[in-house]
Design a protein around this motif. Structure first.
Motif, PDB file in Angstrom:
ATOM      1  N   SER A 145       0.839  -1.184   0.000  1.00 46.05           N
ATOM      2  CA  SER A 145       0.000   0.000   0.000  1.00 46.05           C
ATOM      3  C   SER A 145       0.880   1.241   0.000  1.00 46.05           C
ATOM      4  CB  SER A 145      -0.894  -0.011   1.246  1.00 46.05           C
ATOM      5  OG  SER A 145      -1.484   1.244   1.456  1.00 46.05           O
ATOM      6  N   SER A 146       0.318   2.345  -0.482  1.00 42.75           N
ATOM      7  CA  SER A 146       1.113   3.566  -0.572  1.00 42.75           C
ATOM      8  C   SER A 146       1.449   4.176   0.785  1.00 42.75           C
ATOM      9  CB  SER A 146       0.391   4.604  -1.432  1.00 42.75           C
ATOM     10  OG  SER A 146      -0.861   4.931  -0.863  1.00 42.75           O
ATOM     11  N   ILE A 147       0.848   3.656   1.848  1.00 49.67           N
ATOM     12  CA  ILE A 147       1.187   4.167   3.182  1.00 49.67           C
ATOM     13  C   ILE A 147       2.480   3.547   3.692  1.00 49.67           C
ATOM     14  CG2 ILE A 147      -1.204   4.663   3.738  1.00 49.67           C
ATOM     15  CD1 ILE A 147      -1.218   2.160   5.502  1.00 49.67           C
ATOM     16  N   LYS A 148       2.974   2.551   2.966  1.00 51.39           N
ATOM     17  CA  LYS A 148       4.218   1.895   3.350  1.00 51.39           C
ATOM     18  C   LYS A 148       5.273   2.141   2.282  1.00 51.39           C
ATOM     19  CE  LYS A 148       2.466  -2.067   5.974  1.00 51.39           C
ATOM     20  NZ  LYS A 148       2.517  -3.538   6.085  1.00 51.39           N
ATOM     21  N   ASP A 149       6.533   1.922   2.637  1.00 48.60           N
ATOM     22  CA  ASP A 149       7.568   1.971   1.617  1.00 48.60           C
ATOM     23  C   ASP A 149       8.292   0.627   1.463  1.00 48.60           C
ATOM     24  OD1 ASP A 149       9.755   3.982   3.776  1.00 48.60           O
ATOM     25  OD2 ASP A 149       9.069   1.902   3.910  1.00 48.60           O
ATOM     26  N   LYS A 150       7.867  -0.348   2.254  1.00 43.00           N
ATOM     27  CA  LYS A 150       8.497  -1.662   2.174  1.00 43.00           C
ATOM     28  C   LYS A 150       7.524  -2.711   2.695  1.00 43.00           C
ATOM     29  CE  LYS A 150      12.394  -4.244   4.202  1.00 43.00           C
ATOM     30  NZ  LYS A 150      13.577  -4.130   5.103  1.00 43.00           N
ATOM     31  N   ASN A 151       7.504  -3.857   2.006  1.00 44.61           N
ATOM     32  CA  ASN A 151       6.748  -4.996   2.501  1.00 44.61           C
ATOM     33  C   ASN A 151       7.543  -6.255   2.187  1.00 44.61           C
ATOM     34  OD1 ASN A 151       4.668  -6.460   3.656  1.00 44.61           O
ATOM     35  ND2 ASN A 151       3.540  -6.647   1.733  1.00 44.61           N
ATOM     36  N   GLU A 152       7.656  -7.106   3.195  1.00 48.65           N
ATOM     37  CA  GLU A 152       8.510  -8.272   3.061  1.00 48.65           C
ATOM     38  C   GLU A 152       7.722  -9.545   3.308  1.00 48.65           C
ATOM     39  OE1 GLU A 152      11.902  -7.789   5.529  1.00 48.65           O
ATOM     40  OE2 GLU A 152      12.892  -9.635   4.902  1.00 48.65           O
ATOM     41  N   ASP A 153       8.006 -10.566   2.490  1.00 46.80           N
ATOM     42  CA  ASP A 153       7.373 -11.868   2.671  1.00 46.80           C
ATOM     43  C   ASP A 153       8.382 -12.933   2.267  1.00 46.80           C
ATOM     44  OD1 ASP A 153       4.368 -13.520   1.337  1.00 46.80           O
ATOM     45  OD2 ASP A 153       5.798 -14.090   2.890  1.00 46.80           O
ATOM     46  N   GLY A 154       9.076 -13.466   3.280  1.00 42.60           N
ATOM     47  CA  GLY A 154      10.078 -14.480   2.997  1.00 42.60           C
ATOM     48  C   GLY A 154      11.210 -13.936   2.151  1.00 42.60           C
ATOM     49  N   ARG A 155      11.445 -14.575   1.019  1.00 40.03           N
ATOM     50  CA  ARG A 155      12.541 -14.142   0.141  1.00 40.03           C
ATOM     51  C   ARG A 155      12.171 -12.928  -0.701  1.00 40.03           C
ATOM     52  NH1 ARG A 155      13.775 -17.158  -3.855  1.00 40.03           N
ATOM     53  NH2 ARG A 155      11.865 -18.405  -3.924  1.00 40.03           N
ATOM     54  N   PHE A 156      10.910 -12.525  -0.654  1.00 41.09           N
ATOM     55  CA  PHE A 156      10.419 -11.453  -1.520  1.00 41.09           C
ATOM     56  C   PHE A 156      10.191 -10.163  -0.730  1.00 41.09           C
ATOM     57  CE2 PHE A 156       9.747 -14.270  -5.052  1.00 41.09           C
ATOM     58  CZ  PHE A 156       9.499 -15.502  -4.466  1.00 41.09           C
ATOM     59  N   THR A 157      10.720  -9.073  -1.261  1.00 43.13           N
ATOM     60  CA  THR A 157      10.524  -7.757  -0.656  1.00 43.13           C
ATOM     61  C   THR A 157      10.162  -6.773  -1.751  1.00 43.13           C
ATOM     62  OG1 THR A 157      12.191  -8.220   1.046  1.00 43.13           O
ATOM     63  CG2 THR A 157      11.541  -5.918   0.740  1.00 43.13           C
ATOM     64  N   VAL A 158       9.133  -5.986  -1.502  1.00 42.52           N
ATOM     65  CA  VAL A 158       8.758  -4.942  -2.445  1.00 42.52           C
ATOM     66  C   VAL A 158       9.043  -3.592  -1.790  1.00 42.52           C
ATOM     67  CG1 VAL A 158       6.330  -5.069  -1.725  1.00 42.52           C
ATOM     68  CG2 VAL A 158       6.934  -3.983  -3.883  1.00 42.52           C
ATOM     69  N   PHE A 159       9.684  -2.723  -2.563  1.00 44.51           N
ATOM     70  CA  PHE A 159      10.006  -1.369  -2.120  1.00 44.51           C
ATOM     71  C   PHE A 159       9.216  -0.371  -2.960  1.00 44.51           C
ATOM     72  CE2 PHE A 159      13.534  -2.311   0.665  1.00 44.51           C
ATOM     73  CZ  PHE A 159      14.036  -3.521   0.185  1.00 44.51           C
ATOM     74  N   LEU A 160       8.680   0.648  -2.308  1.00 48.22           N
ATOM     75  CA  LEU A 160       7.917   1.668  -3.010  1.00 48.22           C
ATOM     76  C   LEU A 160       8.524   3.047  -2.761  1.00 48.22           C
ATOM     77  CD1 LEU A 160       5.435   2.618  -4.631  1.00 48.22           C
ATOM     78  CD2 LEU A 160       4.165   2.694  -2.473  1.00 48.22           C
ATOM     79  N   ASN A 161       8.814   3.756  -3.835  1.00 52.09           N
ATOM     80  CA  ASN A 161       9.311   5.133  -3.764  1.00 52.09           C
ATOM     81  C   ASN A 161       8.268   6.015  -4.429  1.00 52.09           C
ATOM     82  OD1 ASN A 161      10.540   7.638  -4.223  1.00 52.09           O
ATOM     83  ND2 ASN A 161      12.566   6.735  -4.486  1.00 52.09           N
ATOM     84  N   LYS A 162       7.388   6.587  -3.599  1.00 51.83           N
ATOM     85  CA  LYS A 162       6.252   7.341  -4.146  1.00 51.83           C
ATOM     86  C   LYS A 162       6.705   8.595  -4.884  1.00 51.83           C
ATOM     87  CE  LYS A 162       4.151   7.381  -0.134  1.00 51.83           C
ATOM     88  NZ  LYS A 162       4.844   6.290   0.580  1.00 51.83           N
ATOM     89  N   SER A 163       7.721   9.260  -4.383  1.00 49.26           N
ATOM     90  CA  SER A 163       8.155  10.500  -5.032  1.00 49.26           C
ATOM     91  C   SER A 163       8.691  10.224  -6.423  1.00 49.26           C
ATOM     92  CB  SER A 163       9.212  11.209  -4.178  1.00 49.26           C
ATOM     93  OG  SER A 163      10.351  10.384  -4.013  1.00 49.26           O
ATOM     94  N   ALA A 164       9.317   9.079  -6.596  1.00 48.44           N
ATOM     95  CA  ALA A 164       9.857   8.705  -7.908  1.00 48.44           C
ATOM     96  C   ALA A 164       8.861   7.904  -8.727  1.00 48.44           C
ATOM     97  CB  ALA A 164      11.144   7.914  -7.738  1.00 48.44           C
ATOM     98  N   LYS A 165       7.714   7.567  -8.129  1.00 46.39           N
ATOM     99  CA  LYS A 165       6.725   6.709  -8.780  1.00 46.39           C
ATOM    100  C   LYS A 165       7.401   5.427  -9.285  1.00 46.39           C
ATOM    101  CE  LYS A 165       3.384  10.233 -10.228  1.00 46.39           C
ATOM    102  NZ  LYS A 165       4.121  11.463  -9.885  1.00 46.39           N
ATOM    103  N   HIS A 166       8.075   4.782  -8.375  1.00 45.02           N
ATOM    104  CA  HIS A 166       8.860   3.606  -8.719  1.00 45.02           C
ATOM    105  C   HIS A 166       8.700   2.547  -7.632  1.00 45.02           C
ATOM    106  CE1 HIS A 166      12.320   1.335 -10.288  1.00 45.02           C
ATOM    107  NE2 HIS A 166      12.659   1.154  -9.025  1.00 45.02           N
ATOM    108  N   LEU A 167       8.569   1.308  -8.078  1.00 44.84           N
ATOM    109  CA  LEU A 167       8.624   0.211  -7.114  1.00 44.84           C
ATOM    110  C   LEU A 167       9.511  -0.895  -7.662  1.00 44.84           C
ATOM    111  CD1 LEU A 167       5.410  -1.949  -7.100  1.00 44.84           C
ATOM    112  CD2 LEU A 167       5.566   0.016  -8.572  1.00 44.84           C
ATOM    113  N   SER A 168      10.019  -1.690  -6.738  1.00 49.33           N
ATOM    114  CA  SER A 168      10.891  -2.778  -7.145  1.00 49.33           C
ATOM    115  C   SER A 168      10.595  -4.015  -6.314  1.00 49.33           C
ATOM    116  CB  SER A 168      12.364  -2.371  -7.014  1.00 49.33           C
ATOM    117  OG  SER A 168      12.674  -2.037  -5.673  1.00 49.33           O
ATOM    118  N   LEU A 169      10.857  -5.148  -6.918  1.00 53.78           N
ATOM    119  CA  LEU A 169      10.707  -6.437  -6.253  1.00 53.78           C
ATOM    120  C   LEU A 169      12.094  -7.055  -6.123  1.00 53.78           C
ATOM    121  CD1 LEU A 169       8.921  -8.820  -5.224  1.00 53.78           C
ATOM    122  CD2 LEU A 169       8.928  -9.657  -7.591  1.00 53.78           C
TER     123      LEU A 169
END
Lengths: 114, 114
Positions: free
Chosen positions: A51-75
């Motif tokens: 969700s956009s209220i977070k900048d990181k979410n982790e689940d085991g080997r998988f982590t998603v990062f969100l950079n709202k200012s850059a409108k960019h996310l990565s897995l």
């Protein structure tokens, strides 16, 4: 107009190393983001979301990062395993929108080499 | 548990022939239902979605149509196929009411129009 962009059609990573898949979006109204994984001749399966209220979410080997200012996310996948070889779709939505509100990128084909 | 069935898995049809793809969902009531298409080199494109029996919303003008004759049945049809209709067709469902971005996909139908 492509609102969700995955600029790398394919990515090759050695087994055991980190895989980083990138996704950019243009619609500032998007506030929920998901990653789906797809094997050949199968439907995509949900992997992880943020969700956009977070900048990181982790689940085991998988982590998603969100950079709202850059409108960019990565897995990030650590460590990468042969079973991770698949096409990964980034998707985004405006949670205030209707049932049609999920927009997908074109996908990145991740290849894990032994 | 919920399951989604989609058939056939592969289909080869001549140009101008009709099409009927069927999708059924088990283990849930009143789901949102979707038809997506993945054409070669492209992302997942939403074709139709339905929030209830007989309620169909179309996202892209085309020679395809969709129907929802029963709560958990979604059908994709065409009277006359075009070459451009070739692609991988996916049925999906999500929780209703409202919109849950987490979609559950069927195994897909690879359609080749020759």
């Amino acid at each position: 107009d492509q609102q969700v962009k995955q600029n790398s059609p394919s990515l090759s990573v050695q087994e055991g190393r980190i895989s980083i898949l990138n996704c950019d979006y243009t619609n500032s109204m998007f506030d929920y983001f998901l990653w789906y994984k797809k094997y050949p001749a199968e439907g995509p399966t949900f992997l992880i979301s943020i969700s956009s209220i977070k900048d990181k979410n982790e689940d085991g080997r998988f982590t998603v990062f969100l950079n709202k200012s850059a409108k960019h996310l990565s897995l990030h996948i650590v460590p990468s395993q042969p079973g991770d070889s698949a096409v990964y779709f980034c998707a985004a939505s405006n949670s205030g929108g209707g049932a049609d509100g999920l927009t997908f990128g074109k996908g990145t084909h991740l290849i894990i080499q032994p | 548990s919920q399951t989604i069935h989609q058939w056939p898995a592969t289909l080869v049809q001549p140009v101008g022939s009709p099409l009927s793809l069927e999708c059924t969902v088990e283990g849930t009531s009143n789901p949102n239902l979707y038809w997506y298409r993945q054409a070669a080199g492209r992302g997942l494109q939403l074709l139709f979605y339905s929030v209830g029996i007989g309620q169909i919303s179309s996202e892209v003008p085309q020679n395809l149509s969709a129907s929802r004759p029963q709560d958990r049945q979604f059908i994709l049809s065409s009277k006359k196929l075009l070459l451009s209709d070739s692609g991988f067709y996916l049925c999906a469902w999500s929780v209703h009411p409202g919109f849950d971005e987490k979609l559950f996909f069927g195994s897909g139908t690879q359609l080749s129009v020759l």
